[in-house]
Design an enzyme around this catalytic site. Structure first.
Site, mmCIF file in Angstrom:
data_model
loop_
_atom_site.group_PDB
_atom_site.id
_atom_site.type_symbol
_atom_site.label_atom_id
_atom_site.label_comp_id
_atom_site.label_asym_id
_atom_site.label_seq_id
_atom_site.Cartn_x
_atom_site.Cartn_y
_atom_site.Cartn_z
ATOM 1 N N GLY A 25 0.799 -1.215 0.000
ATOM 2 C CA GLY A 25 0.000 0.000 0.000
ATOM 3 C C GLY A 25 0.833 1.266 0.000
ATOM 4 O O GLY A 25 1.966 1.292 0.491
ATOM 5 N N ASP A 52 -3.893 4.831 0.890
ATOM 6 C CA ASP A 52 -4.394 5.143 2.223
ATOM 7 C C ASP A 52 -4.453 6.662 2.398
ATOM 8 O O ASP A 52 -3.431 7.341 2.302
ATOM 9 C CB ASP A 52 -3.481 4.528 3.280
ATOM 10 C CG ASP A 52 -3.944 4.840 4.688
ATOM 11 O OD1 ASP A 52 -4.865 4.147 5.171
ATOM 12 O OD2 ASP A 52 -3.397 5.777 5.304
ATOM 13 N N TYR A 57 -5.268 14.514 6.707
ATOM 14 C CA TYR A 57 -4.093 14.861 5.909
ATOM 15 C C TYR A 57 -4.317 16.117 5.064
ATOM 16 O O TYR A 57 -3.361 16.669 4.521
ATOM 17 C CB TYR A 57 -3.693 13.706 4.985
ATOM 18 C CG TYR A 57 -3.360 12.417 5.673
ATOM 19 C CD1 TYR A 57 -3.125 12.354 7.047
ATOM 20 C CD2 TYR A 57 -3.288 11.226 4.945
ATOM 21 C CE1 TYR A 57 -2.836 11.151 7.675
ATOM 22 C CE2 TYR A 57 -2.982 10.023 5.567
ATOM 23 C CZ TYR A 57 -2.768 9.989 6.927
ATOM 24 O OH TYR A 57 -2.483 8.798 7.535
ATOM 25 N N LYS A 86 -10.094 7.994 6.315
ATOM 26 C CA LYS A 86 -10.297 7.893 7.759
ATOM 27 C C LYS A 86 -11.136 9.041 8.315
ATOM 28 O O LYS A 86 -11.019 10.184 7.859
ATOM 29 C CB LYS A 86 -8.950 7.879 8.487
ATOM 30 C CG LYS A 86 -7.949 6.859 7.963
ATOM 31 C CD LYS A 86 -6.681 6.855 8.807
ATOM 32 C CE LYS A 86 -5.545 6.181 8.079
ATOM 33 N NZ LYS A 86 -4.978 7.010 7.015
ATOM 34 N N HIS A 119 -9.836 7.088 12.666
ATOM 35 C CA HIS A 119 -8.411 7.420 12.634
ATOM 36 C C HIS A 119 -7.720 7.122 13.968
ATOM 37 O O HIS A 119 -6.597 6.609 13.989
ATOM 38 C CB HIS A 119 -8.229 8.903 12.261
ATOM 39 C CG HIS A 119 -6.897 9.232 11.689
ATOM 40 N ND1 HIS A 119 -6.723 10.089 10.629
ATOM 41 C CD2 HIS A 119 -5.652 8.818 12.012
ATOM 42 C CE1 HIS A 119 -5.434 10.185 10.336
ATOM 43 N NE2 HIS A 119 -4.760 9.427 11.169
#
Length: 313
Positions: A25, A52, A57, A86, A119
């Site tokens: 990943g 991911d 982010y 997430k 998360h």
């Protein structure tokens, strides 16, 4: 003629969701949006099919742009790409979960995600401030919601069909046991820090027992000291099998039955981290038995505050 090594194409079927997660990943924790888009594009080009992402982010749009570019060009098909994102800590209250999920889908430009993770198990004060702090600089937590209530809201997303599987991130074995004991839909994936300095064998055994995929982040130690890439056991194996230390660490992750995430903006590193081949059994034993250093690089598991994400000013 020897058969080609297919380790890099390993997929792990999801016992508690639809489809299978590619073991190899690409993590998208990249601060710069242009770099995120370019790195995602490069990762797609070299063969990564597992990405991911996270609301926290702040770059889901850039990932989505790169994915859409590849999909429209016909170089990849949506069914061949596994996308995880997430739910951030400020959105744990059940009424906030669906809006947060839908916002991530819009930013990613996708009508569904393959896996949606909580998360961290820590609920922060709800609101637009992702990092709520008091006057002393301490995190403001939200005592008004439990983890199982948040989990129930994720289960409803699965019921509605826009989320193929759900899971947890940055969670202890103790907390995972609590969710497994109460869940209507079991976690498909648990994402935690893991590498030879933090192998998490007990948690991995529990995941195996319950059909949960362990997804390792910081699989190369995130470049922090002590550097697992410089571990003598790893460098000796790398020299022997004519691979880089990174390729040894990532092959180990796949061969022990986990998926992993690795992140880079350098095209040559992205390619290196995909071009894996299997290690001999004696190398796997050496890594398990010969490495005694024990280090956790990210303290998020104790506070809900990710150690690898700088605080927003």
């Amino acid at each position: 003629m020897a058969s080609p090594d297919t380790l890099r194409y390993t997929k792990i079927p999801l016992a508690h969701g639809s489809g299978a997660i590619p073991a190899v990943g690409f993590g998208t924790l990249i601060p710069d949006l242009l770099a995120t888009r370019q790195a995602t594009r490069t990762a797609l080009d070299v063969g990564f099919r597992h990405f991911d992402c996270a609301e926290r982010y702040r770059n889901e749009e850039a990932v989505g742009d790169a994915l859409q570019e590849a999909l429209k060009a016909g170089t990849v098909r949506r069914e061949d790409v596994f996308v995880t994102t997430k739910l951030w800590n400020t959105n744990h209250r059940p009424e906030r979960v669906r809006p947060a999920f839908e916002a991530s889908c819009r930013r990613l430009q996708l009508d569904h995600v393959d896996c949606y993770l909580i998360h961290t198990p820590f609920a922060f004060r709800p609101g637009d401030d992702q990092d709520p702090r008091d006057e002393h600089g301490q995190v403001i937590y939200d005592p008004g919601v439990t983890l199982i209530e948040t989990w129930g809201a994720l289960e409803r997303l699965v019921d509605e069909g826009r989320c193929r599987s759900i899971g947890l991130s940055d969670i202890t074995l103790e907390k995972l046991r609590e969710i497994v004991a109460q869940a209507r839909i079991m976690p498909a994936v648990v994402q935690i820090e893991s590498h030879p300095y933090l192998p998490e064998w007990e948690l991995l055994d529990f995941c195996r027992e319950h059909g949960i995929v362990l997804l390792a982040f910081a699989a190369l130690g995130h470049g922090l000291d002590p550097k697992v890439l410089d571990e003598p056991v790893i460098t000796a194996i790398a020299q022997r099998v004519h691979k880089t230390p990174a390729q040894v660490l990532l092959a180990w992750a796949v061969q022990r039955g986990t998926a992993f995430l690795t992140t880079s903006v350098a095209p040559e590193r992205i390619r290196e981290n995909f071009e894996l081949s299997s290690l001999p059994e004696d190398a796997l034993r050496e890594i398990r038995d010969g490495i005694t250093t024990s280090v956790r690089f990210n303290a998020v598991i104790g506070s809900g505050v990710p150690g690898f994400i700088p605080r927003a000013s």
